[in-house]
Motif scaffolding. Structure first.
Motif, PDB file in Angstrom:
ATOM      1  N   ILE A   1       0.853  -1.189   0.000  1.00 56.68           N
ATOM      2  CA  ILE A   1       0.000   0.000   0.000  1.00 56.68           C
ATOM      3  C   ILE A   1       0.889   1.240   0.000  1.00 56.68           C
ATOM      4  CG2 ILE A   1      -1.680   1.345   1.324  1.00 56.68           C
ATOM      5  CD1 ILE A   1      -2.805  -1.294   2.376  1.00 56.68           C
ATOM      6  N   VAL A   2       0.553   2.172  -0.850  1.00 60.14           N
ATOM      7  CA  VAL A   2       1.207   3.479  -0.899  1.00 60.14           C
ATOM      8  C   VAL A   2       0.189   4.522  -0.450  1.00 60.14           C
ATOM      9  CG1 VAL A   2       2.339   5.181  -2.382  1.00 60.14           C
ATOM     10  CG2 VAL A   2       2.684   2.725  -2.792  1.00 60.14           C
ATOM     11  N   VAL A   3       0.589   5.419   0.446  1.00 61.31           N
ATOM     12  CA  VAL A   3      -0.319   6.427   0.994  1.00 61.31           C
ATOM     13  C   VAL A   3       0.112   7.821   0.537  1.00 61.31           C
ATOM     14  CG1 VAL A   3      -1.183   7.533   3.094  1.00 61.31           C
ATOM     15  CG2 VAL A   3      -0.934   5.058   3.011  1.00 61.31           C
ATOM     16  N   ALA A   4      -0.847   8.609   0.097  1.00 57.63           N
ATOM     17  CA  ALA A   4      -0.658  10.042  -0.115  1.00 57.63           C
ATOM     18  C   ALA A   4      -1.547  10.736   0.908  1.00 57.63           C
ATOM     19  CB  ALA A   4      -1.037  10.451  -1.528  1.00 57.63           C
ATOM     20  N   LEU A   5      -0.937  11.322   1.909  1.00 58.39           N
ATOM     21  CA  LEU A   5      -1.669  11.870   3.058  1.00 58.39           C
ATOM     22  C   LEU A   5      -1.469  13.373   3.140  1.00 58.39           C
ATOM     23  CD1 LEU A   5      -3.169  11.604   5.831  1.00 58.39           C
ATOM     24  CD2 LEU A   5      -0.932  11.077   6.838  1.00 58.39           C
ATOM     25  N   GLY A   6      -2.557  14.118   3.341  1.00 56.05           N
ATOM     26  CA  GLY A   6      -2.441  15.558   3.544  1.00 56.05           C
ATOM     27  C   GLY A   6      -3.428  16.337   2.699  1.00 56.05           C
TER      28      GLY A   6
ATOM     29  N   GLN B   1      -8.564   7.462  13.594  1.00 57.46           N
ATOM     30  CA  GLN B   1      -8.312   6.035  13.732  1.00 57.46           C
ATOM     31  C   GLN B   1      -8.193   5.361  12.373  1.00 57.46           C
ATOM     32  OE1 GLN B   1      -7.613   4.308  16.552  1.00 57.46           O
ATOM     33  NE2 GLN B   1      -7.174   2.609  15.154  1.00 57.46           N
ATOM     34  N   ARG B   2      -8.978   5.809  11.406  1.00 53.44           N
ATOM     35  CA  ARG B   2      -8.896   5.228  10.066  1.00 53.44           C
ATOM     36  C   ARG B   2      -7.533   5.548   9.434  1.00 53.44           C
ATOM     37  NH1 ARG B   2     -12.416   4.001   5.704  1.00 53.44           N
ATOM     38  NH2 ARG B   2     -11.228   2.488   4.460  1.00 53.44           N
ATOM     39  N   ILE B   3      -7.048   6.750   9.635  1.00 54.84           N
ATOM     40  CA  ILE B   3      -5.723   7.112   9.121  1.00 54.84           C
ATOM     41  C   ILE B   3      -4.662   6.224   9.749  1.00 54.84           C
ATOM     42  CG2 ILE B   3      -3.997   8.948   8.978  1.00 54.84           C
ATOM     43  CD1 ILE B   3      -6.297  10.960   9.009  1.00 54.84           C
ATOM     44  N   HIS B   4      -4.760   6.029  11.047  1.00 54.65           N
ATOM     45  CA  HIS B   4      -3.814   5.162  11.751  1.00 54.65           C
ATOM     46  C   HIS B   4      -3.834   3.751  11.165  1.00 54.65           C
ATOM     47  CE1 HIS B   4      -2.046   2.815  15.052  1.00 54.65           C
ATOM     48  NE2 HIS B   4      -3.107   2.043  14.952  1.00 54.65           N
ATOM     49  N   ASP B   5      -5.012   3.219  10.930  1.00 51.62           N
ATOM     50  CA  ASP B   5      -5.134   1.856  10.416  1.00 51.62           C
ATOM     51  C   ASP B   5      -4.476   1.712   9.045  1.00 51.62           C
ATOM     52  OD1 ASP B   5      -6.524   1.192  12.701  1.00 51.62           O
ATOM     53  OD2 ASP B   5      -8.508   1.355  11.767  1.00 51.62           O
ATOM     54  N   VAL B   6      -4.662   2.719   8.190  1.00 52.61           N
ATOM     55  CA  VAL B   6      -4.061   2.663   6.855  1.00 52.61           C
ATOM     56  C   VAL B   6      -2.542   2.765   6.942  1.00 52.61           C
ATOM     57  CG1 VAL B   6      -3.890   3.808   4.615  1.00 52.61           C
ATOM     58  CG2 VAL B   6      -6.120   3.567   5.715  1.00 52.61           C
ATOM     59  N   LEU B   7      -2.039   3.708   7.723  1.00 54.84           N
ATOM     60  CA  LEU B   7      -0.592   3.883   7.847  1.00 54.84           C
ATOM     61  C   LEU B   7       0.083   2.644   8.434  1.00 54.84           C
ATOM     62  CD1 LEU B   7      -0.345   7.583   9.094  1.00 54.84           C
ATOM     63  CD2 LEU B   7       0.281   6.712   6.846  1.00 54.84           C
ATOM     64  N   ALA B   8      -0.596   1.978   9.355  1.00 52.29           N
ATOM     65  CA  ALA B   8      -0.025   0.782   9.965  1.00 52.29           C
ATOM     66  C   ALA B   8       0.191  -0.325   8.933  1.00 52.29           C
ATOM     67  CB  ALA B   8      -0.936   0.291  11.086  1.00 52.29           C
TER      68      ALA B   8
ATOM     69  N   THR C   1       4.694   2.567   2.010  1.00 52.05           N
ATOM     70  CA  THR C   1       5.304   3.813   1.529  1.00 52.05           C
ATOM     71  C   THR C   1       4.355   4.979   1.720  1.00 52.05           C
ATOM     72  OG1 THR C   1       6.565   2.601  -0.146  1.00 52.05           O
ATOM     73  CG2 THR C   1       6.264   4.966  -0.516  1.00 52.05           C
ATOM     74  N   LEU C   2       4.912   6.133   2.088  1.00 49.76           N
ATOM     75  CA  LEU C   2       4.144   7.380   2.136  1.00 49.76           C
ATOM     76  C   LEU C   2       4.787   8.369   1.174  1.00 49.76           C
ATOM     77  CD1 LEU C   2       2.445   9.228   4.954  1.00 49.76           C
ATOM     78  CD2 LEU C   2       4.185  10.489   3.674  1.00 49.76           C
TER      79      LEU C   2
ATOM     80  N   GLY D   1       4.031   9.148   8.928  1.00 52.42           N
ATOM     81  CA  GLY D   1       4.503   7.977   8.217  1.00 52.42           C
ATOM     82  C   GLY D   1       5.673   7.309   8.918  1.00 52.42           C
ATOM     83  N   LEU D   2       6.635   8.098   9.392  1.00 54.27           N
ATOM     84  CA  LEU D   2       7.777   7.538  10.110  1.00 54.27           C
ATOM     85  C   LEU D   2       7.325   6.797  11.365  1.00 54.27           C
ATOM     86  CD1 LEU D   2      10.306  10.517   9.876  1.00 54.27           C
ATOM     87  CD2 LEU D   2      10.450   8.334   8.664  1.00 54.27           C
ATOM     88  N   ALA D   3       6.401   7.400  12.098  1.00 51.44           N
ATOM     89  CA  ALA D   3       5.919   6.773  13.333  1.00 51.44           C
ATOM     90  C   ALA D   3       5.280   5.419  13.070  1.00 51.44           C
ATOM     91  CB  ALA D   3       4.924   7.696  14.033  1.00 51.44           C
ATOM     92  N   HIS D   4       4.757   5.226  11.856  1.00 48.72           N
ATOM     93  CA  HIS D   4       4.104   3.973  11.503  1.00 48.72           C
ATOM     94  C   HIS D   4       4.980   3.084  10.620  1.00 48.72           C
ATOM     95  CE1 HIS D   4       0.640   6.355  12.845  1.00 48.72           C
ATOM     96  NE2 HIS D   4       0.049   5.203  13.065  1.00 48.72           N
ATOM     97  N   GLY D   5       6.269   3.366  10.549  1.00 49.16           N
ATOM     98  CA  GLY D   5       7.187   2.496   9.834  1.00 49.16           C
ATOM     99  C   GLY D   5       7.082   2.542   8.328  1.00 49.16           C
ATOM    100  N   CYS D   6       6.639   3.664   7.772  1.00 48.76           N
ATOM    101  CA  CYS D   6       6.516   3.800   6.315  1.00 48.76           C
ATOM    102  C   CYS D   6       7.807   4.363   5.723  1.00 48.76           C
ATOM    103  CB  CYS D   6       5.366   4.736   5.948  1.00 48.76           C
ATOM    104  SG  CYS D   6       3.738   4.202   6.525  1.00 48.76           S
TER     105      CYS D   6
END
Length: 360
Positions: A193-198, A255-262, A266-267, A288-293
């Motif tokens: 999964i790749v995340v684009a957040l913001g 919480q949904r953001i947390h679940d996806v990042l976990a 990649t972010l 992202g760093l906090a969630h190991g991305c």
């Protein structure tokens, strides 16, 4: 603004607040927070925060300062141009409180701005750069002289401010890269999964992310999850609608953001500078760093040197082919989640800095 008690000893004055600020308050030294406005990702009301928080006008802010008997006050940094009217009011109020009323108040600021201020002021005022250089420098030095302490969240921010106000900075200075702690409840079960957040906006590079995604090879096997909102939300939704490998979450719960990042490998944050703006740190990067991305970003963030030194992907430009290659590389090898979170501190350094700024 509701009247503040006169025994306030820790006062934070922010031009704007966002969800992250309120989350951090749970770990910071207790005190009052006064703010002028809130940002696009605001998900709290004044009744849900751990300490008293009020939205206030500039005259109310001045009265709050003059009502303090002693303590510490935290202000926005001198290079936050849109906060200059408020900072001038607070500087006048603090000068009155400290020199006329003889109140023992210590003033601090947290600085992360790495955008050169002179081109920014020229852009805001539509005046030639040569015309605004002297007044911009004079304003920055004036605001710096109102401080007793200043903490820098990136080396880039320190270099930026010292260029204009080296002789006006207080003696009490510290620099500590703003790094998060690893997510304490994250299992880090990574998927492709790749995340684009913001914020969905030009400056956050969301269009570059979309263009890069279209450059990925057929059968790449990745899924893009775009999380946020902003002026380009409709365009993002139209682009994502026919694509089976893209999901869009518009302003979801935390919480949904947390679940996806976990679950994300990649972010991507492709910040694009302008005269008025340059990415300071990038909240999505710290999350992202906090969630190991693994992070794919541009050199515009103040985090870029640290990210490059720790094996993340810093692209020379937001060109789609370069970004597409970085995305594929970041997801091709073994899962690096543990390696990514290991260098992070045991305490969020923003909390460490807060304790330093408000020490008595």
């Amino acid at each position: 603004m509701r009247e503040m008690p006169r025994d306030v000893s820790v006062l934070r004055i922010y031009e704007s607040v966002r969800t992250m600020h309120v989350e951090q308050l749970h770990h910071m030294i207790p005190g009052h927070l006064i703010y002028r406005d809130h940002m696009y990702d605001w998900h709290f009301d004044d009744g849900t925060v751990p300490y008293p928080m009020h939205r206030a006008s500039r005259p109310s802010i001045a009265r709050a300062i003059l009502g303090m008997r002693s303590g510490t006050v935290e202000l926005n940094e001198p290079l936050m141009i849109r906060a200059w009217p408020t900072l001038l009011v607070t500087a006048l109020a603090l000068t009155t409180a400290k020199t006329v009323l003889r109140r023992p108040i210590v003033v601090s600021a947290y600085a992360i701005e790495n955008n050169p201020p002179v081109p920014a002021v020229a852009s805001y005022t539509h005046l030639p750069t040569a015309w605004v250089r002297w007044p911009t420098t004079a304003m920055i030095r004036l605001l710096c002289r109102s401080l007793d302490r200043i903490a820098f969240g990136t080396p880039a921010a320190e270099r930026n401010l010292r260029t204009f106000a080296a002789t006006s900075l207080p003696r009490d200075v510290m620099t500590m890269l703003e790094l998060p702690t690893p997510c304490p409840v994250c299992l880090l079960r990574k998927e492709r999964i790749v995340v684009a957040l913001g914020e969905f906006s030009h400056r956050k590079g969301i269009l570059h992310t979309m263009a890069a995604w279209d450059q990925l090879p057929v059968g790449h096997g990745l899924r893009l999850v775009m999380i946020g909102m902003g002026p380009l939300t409709d365009r993002v939704l139209r682009w994502a609608d026919p694509r089976m490998d893209v999901d869009v979450l518009v302003d979801p719960p935390r919480q949904r953001i947390h679940d996806v990042l976990a679950r994300a490998r990649t972010l991507v944050l492709l910040s694009t500078s302008s005269a008025r703006w340059r990415e300071q740190i990038g909240l999505p990067i710290t999350e992202g760093l906090a969630h190991g991305c693994e992070i794919v970003s541009t050199a515009d963030t103040g985090f870029a040197p640290w990210l490059a030194d720790h094996g993340h992907r810093i692209v020379e430009s937001a060109a789609s082919a370069d970004v597409a290659g970085a995305i594929m590389d970041s997801t091709a090898g073994p899962d690096r989640a543990e390696d990514i979170t290991t260098p992070l501190p045991d305490e969020d350094t923003r909390v460490t800095i807060d304790r330093w700024m408000h020490r008595r």
